[in-house]
Design a protein around this motif. Structure first.
Motif, PDB file in Angstrom:
ATOM      1  N   PRO A 158       0.812  -1.210   0.000  1.00 55.46           N
ATOM      2  CA  PRO A 158       0.000   0.000   0.000  1.00 55.46           C
ATOM      3  C   PRO A 158       0.855   1.273   0.000  1.00 55.46           C
ATOM      4  O   PRO A 158       0.436   2.309  -0.476  1.00 55.46           O
ATOM      5  N   ASP A 159       2.061   1.179   0.540  1.00 53.06           N
ATOM      6  CA  ASP A 159       3.003   2.296   0.411  1.00 53.06           C
ATOM      7  C   ASP A 159       4.399   1.723   0.180  1.00 53.06           C
ATOM      8  O   ASP A 159       4.644   0.546   0.416  1.00 53.06           O
ATOM      9  N   TRP A 160       5.307   2.587  -0.289  1.00 51.33           N
ATOM     10  CA  TRP A 160       6.618   2.122  -0.727  1.00 51.33           C
ATOM     11  C   TRP A 160       7.736   2.608   0.179  1.00 51.33           C
ATOM     12  O   TRP A 160       8.904   2.538  -0.174  1.00 51.33           O
ATOM     13  N   ALA A 161       7.349   3.092   1.354  1.00 51.59           N
ATOM     14  CA  ALA A 161       8.353   3.628   2.263  1.00 51.59           C
ATOM     15  C   ALA A 161       9.351   2.554   2.676  1.00 51.59           C
ATOM     16  O   ALA A 161       8.976   1.466   3.112  1.00 51.59           O
ATOM     17  N   GLY A 162      10.614   2.865   2.479  1.00 47.62           N
ATOM     18  CA  GLY A 162      11.668   2.000   2.977  1.00 47.62           C
ATOM     19  C   GLY A 162      12.010   0.783   2.137  1.00 47.62           C
ATOM     20  O   GLY A 162      12.877   0.002   2.529  1.00 47.62           O
ATOM     21  N   VAL A 163      11.348   0.590   0.995  1.00 46.98           N
ATOM     22  CA  VAL A 163      11.655  -0.610   0.202  1.00 46.98           C
ATOM     23  C   VAL A 163      12.354  -0.298  -1.115  1.00 46.98           C
ATOM     24  O   VAL A 163      12.735  -1.212  -1.847  1.00 46.98           O
ATOM     25  N   SER A 164      12.520   0.970  -1.454  1.00 44.76           N
ATOM     26  CA  SER A 164      13.205   1.300  -2.708  1.00 44.76           C
ATOM     27  C   SER A 164      14.586   0.659  -2.754  1.00 44.76           C
ATOM     28  O   SER A 164      15.295   0.622  -1.742  1.00 44.76           O
ATOM     29  N   GLY A 165      14.954   0.147  -3.929  1.00 42.86           N
ATOM     30  CA  GLY A 165      16.274  -0.433  -4.082  1.00 42.86           C
ATOM     31  C   GLY A 165      16.308  -1.540  -5.108  1.00 42.86           C
ATOM     32  O   GLY A 165      15.366  -1.732  -5.886  1.00 42.86           O
ATOM     33  N   VAL A 166      17.413  -2.271  -5.090  1.00 39.88           N
ATOM     34  CA  VAL A 166      17.664  -3.358  -6.033  1.00 39.88           C
ATOM     35  C   VAL A 166      17.298  -4.687  -5.385  1.00 39.88           C
ATOM     36  O   VAL A 166      17.624  -4.941  -4.222  1.00 39.88           O
ATOM     37  N   TYR A 167      16.626  -5.529  -6.159  1.00 37.49           N
ATOM     38  CA  TYR A 167      16.271  -6.883  -5.711  1.00 37.49           C
ATOM     39  C   TYR A 167      16.539  -7.864  -6.841  1.00 37.49           C
ATOM     40  O   TYR A 167      16.353  -7.541  -8.014  1.00 37.49           O
ATOM     41  N   HIS A 168      16.965  -9.059  -6.470  1.00 41.16           N
ATOM     42  CA  HIS A 168      17.089 -10.127  -7.460  1.00 41.16           C
ATOM     43  C   HIS A 168      15.746 -10.833  -7.605  1.00 41.16           C
ATOM     44  O   HIS A 168      15.076 -11.119  -6.603  1.00 41.16           O
ATOM     45  N   LEU A 169      15.372 -11.109  -8.844  1.00 40.98           N
ATOM     46  CA  LEU A 169      14.106 -11.794  -9.124  1.00 40.98           C
ATOM     47  C   LEU A 169      14.356 -12.831 -10.217  1.00 40.98           C
ATOM     48  O   LEU A 169      14.313 -12.525 -11.408  1.00 40.98           O
ATOM     49  N   VAL A 170      14.680 -14.038  -9.776  1.00 41.32           N
ATOM     50  CA  VAL A 170      14.947 -15.152 -10.688  1.00 41.32           C
ATOM     51  C   VAL A 170      14.285 -16.405 -10.119  1.00 41.32           C
ATOM     52  O   VAL A 170      13.885 -16.440  -8.955  1.00 41.32           O
ATOM     53  N   ASN A 171      14.164 -17.424 -10.947  1.00 45.22           N
ATOM     54  CA  ASN A 171      13.712 -18.707 -10.418  1.00 45.22           C
ATOM     55  C   ASN A 171      14.799 -19.313  -9.539  1.00 45.22           C
ATOM     56  O   ASN A 171      15.978 -18.972  -9.653  1.00 45.22           O
ATOM     57  N   GLY A 172      14.411 -20.214  -8.651  1.00 40.22           N
ATOM     58  CA  GLY A 172      15.336 -20.779  -7.682  1.00 40.22           C
ATOM     59  C   GLY A 172      16.262 -21.820  -8.280  1.00 40.22           C
ATOM     60  O   GLY A 172      15.971 -22.440  -9.310  1.00 40.22           O
ATOM     61  N   GLY A 173      17.396 -22.010  -7.625  1.00 39.27           N
ATOM     62  CA  GLY A 173      18.351 -23.019  -8.066  1.00 39.27           C
ATOM     63  C   GLY A 173      19.313 -22.489  -9.102  1.00 39.27           C
ATOM     64  O   GLY A 173      19.339 -21.292  -9.407  1.00 39.27           O
ATOM     65  N   GLU A 174      20.117 -23.383  -9.652  1.00 35.48           N
ATOM     66  CA  GLU A 174      21.097 -22.988 -10.665  1.00 35.48           C
ATOM     67  C   GLU A 174      21.390 -24.155 -11.585  1.00 35.48           C
ATOM     68  O   GLU A 174      21.201 -25.324 -11.225  1.00 35.48           O
ATOM     69  N   THR A 175      21.843 -23.826 -12.787  1.00 34.41           N
ATOM     70  CA  THR A 175      22.268 -24.834 -13.743  1.00 34.41           C
ATOM     71  C   THR A 175      23.122 -24.142 -14.795  1.00 34.41           C
ATOM     72  O   THR A 175      23.295 -22.925 -14.771  1.00 34.41           O
ATOM     73  N   SER A 176      23.663 -24.917 -15.713  1.00 38.45           N
ATOM     74  CA  SER A 176      24.379 -24.357 -16.865  1.00 38.45           C
ATOM     75  C   SER A 176      23.424 -24.307 -18.059  1.00 38.45           C
ATOM     76  O   SER A 176      22.332 -24.880 -18.029  1.00 38.45           O
ATOM     77  N   TRP A 177      23.857 -23.636 -19.115  1.00 40.70           N
ATOM     78  CA  TRP A 177      23.059 -23.663 -20.343  1.00 40.70           C
ATOM     79  C   TRP A 177      22.904 -25.103 -20.834  1.00 40.70           C
ATOM     80  O   TRP A 177      21.835 -25.480 -21.324  1.00 40.70           O
ATOM     81  N   HIS A 178      23.954 -25.898 -20.677  1.00 39.89           N
ATOM     82  CA  HIS A 178      23.879 -27.305 -21.068  1.00 39.89           C
ATOM     83  C   HIS A 178      22.840 -28.045 -20.218  1.00 39.89           C
ATOM     84  O   HIS A 178      22.028 -28.829 -20.732  1.00 39.89           O
ATOM     85  N   GLY A 179      22.840 -27.772 -18.912  1.00 37.37           N
ATOM     86  CA  GLY A 179      21.860 -28.394 -18.035  1.00 37.37           C
ATOM     87  C   GLY A 179      20.442 -27.964 -18.363  1.00 37.37           C
ATOM     88  O   GLY A 179      19.496 -28.773 -18.293  1.00 37.37           O
ATOM     89  N   PHE A 180      20.288 -26.700 -18.709  1.00 39.13           N
ATOM     90  CA  PHE A 180      18.979 -26.179 -19.107  1.00 39.13           C
ATOM     91  C   PHE A 180      18.508 -26.886 -20.384  1.00 39.13           C
ATOM     92  O   PHE A 180      17.358 -27.324 -20.478  1.00 39.13           O
ATOM     93  N   ALA A 181      19.420 -27.006 -21.345  1.00 37.80           N
ATOM     94  CA  ALA A 181      19.065 -27.688 -22.591  1.00 37.80           C
ATOM     95  C   ALA A 181      18.667 -29.136 -22.338  1.00 37.80           C
ATOM     96  O   ALA A 181      17.690 -29.640 -22.911  1.00 37.80           O
ATOM     97  N   ALA A 182      19.410 -29.818 -21.473  1.00 36.45           N
ATOM     98  CA  ALA A 182      19.100 -31.220 -21.170  1.00 36.45           C
ATOM     99  C   ALA A 182      17.703 -31.339 -20.559  1.00 36.45           C
ATOM    100  O   ALA A 182      16.943 -32.263 -20.890  1.00 36.45           O
ATOM    101  N   ALA A 183      17.348 -30.412 -19.674  1.00 33.04           N
ATOM    102  CA  ALA A 183      16.021 -30.437 -19.060  1.00 33.04           C
ATOM    103  C   ALA A 183      14.926 -30.176 -20.092  1.00 33.04           C
ATOM    104  O   ALA A 183      13.856 -30.803 -20.058  1.00 33.04           O
TER     105      ALA A 183
END
Length: 290
Positions: free
Chosen positions: A201-226
């Motif tokens: 409802p208000d934006w006080a105190g939250v301005s800034g940078v945030y990461h927004l990605v899906n969880g976990g990690e893989t390589s492009w090769h791993g992504f392709a395999a999936a």
């Protein structure tokens, strides 16, 4: 109820945002013909005519390799346009949500990047996106800068659709295996953005940078395999051989980061949001892929 100015509606994230933001206000989503982000005066006039209560800016120049030879074009969309939007947001006293990239980091090492880690873009695209971030911060407007990575979806041009196309055409395929990050479904980005808007409802105190990605990690090769595992399970043709290669074996005009891991703690701690794993998101996206 917001009056929302949404840019980049023909892009992957913009297309999904138009759906995800419904119910949170009246959405004004001009396409490129209706709003030229490369024209600062036209952009400023559009904001002043609409008088939005929220600006959401997923529009970007995303041709990473082309940016090496089109630096001015990349800067116009990725830096100058966000600067104008931020100035107008400050003038109106409204928040701006803007999307950035893991390419603002150097891409070195193996530790997941935190939002306050030093930045050192490895290419022109990353530098142009960082300039946009800096302009937003300098404006003094309330803002969220959401850094994401490896964005894909069921439409447009992206790694998922490219792999499915190549899988139908080739018996063997080689994919880079030493770049690591989080494949991120554009709908995850849009839905989580909508949750943030609905819960603030208000934006006080939250301005800034945030990461927004899906969880976990893989390589492009791993992504392709999936991707190919899901494709094969539904009877699609896939390559008989999927080889793993080093970055150096696939040279590109723009240098690519090898470490695109992004920490998600700040998103969780501030907004109570935990994105789905990249595997779960890919499975959901696949339901929309024909």
């Amino acid at each position: 109820m917001h009056t929302i100015l949404l840019t980049g509606v023909n892009g992957q994230v913009g297309h999904e945002l138009k759906r995800s933001l419904q119910g949170l206000g009246t959405i004004h989503a001009p396409d490129r013909a209706g709003l030229d982000l490369a024209d600062p005066d036209a952009l400023r006039a559009a904001v002043r005519a609409l008088k939005p209560t929220l600006i959401v800016n997923p529009a970007a120049y995303t041709a990473v390799d082309k940016a090496e030879s089109e630096a001015d074009a990349a800067h116009a969309i990725n830096a100058s346009a966000p600067a104008v939007l931020a100035e107008e947001a400050r003038r109106l006293g409204i928040p701006l949500i803007h999307y950035s990239t893991d390419y603002v980091y150097s891409g070195e090492g193996t530790a997941a990047w935190r939002e306050d880690d030093p930045v050192a873009p490895p290419n022109v695209y990353g530098a142009s996106k960082l300039a946009g971030e800096e302009a937003i911060r300098a404006s003094g407007c309330d803002h969220l800068i959401l850094r994401t990575s490896w964005v894909y979806g069921a439409r447009g041009k992206n790694f998922l659709l490219t792999m499915l196309k190549l899988g139908r055409e080739r018996e063997a395929l080689n994919v880079v295996a030493d770049q690591v990050g989080a494949p991120t479904w554009c709908r995850s980005i849009a839905d989580l953005t909508a949750h943030i808007v609905a819960g603030r409802p208000d934006w006080a105190g939250v301005s800034g940078v945030y990461h927004l990605v899906n969880g976990g990690e893989t390589s492009w090769h791993g992504f392709a395999a999936a991707i190919f595992a899901l494709a094969a399970a539904r009877g699609d043709k896939v390559p008989a051989t999927l080889g793993a290669i080093a970055t150096e074996a696939y040279p590109t005009p723009a240098r690519r980061p090898k470490n695109s891991r992004l920490q998600l703690d700040k998103l969780r701690d501030t907004f109570g949001l935990v994105p789905p794993s990249w595997q779960d998101a890919l499975g959901m996206c696949f339901e929309d892929v024909r």
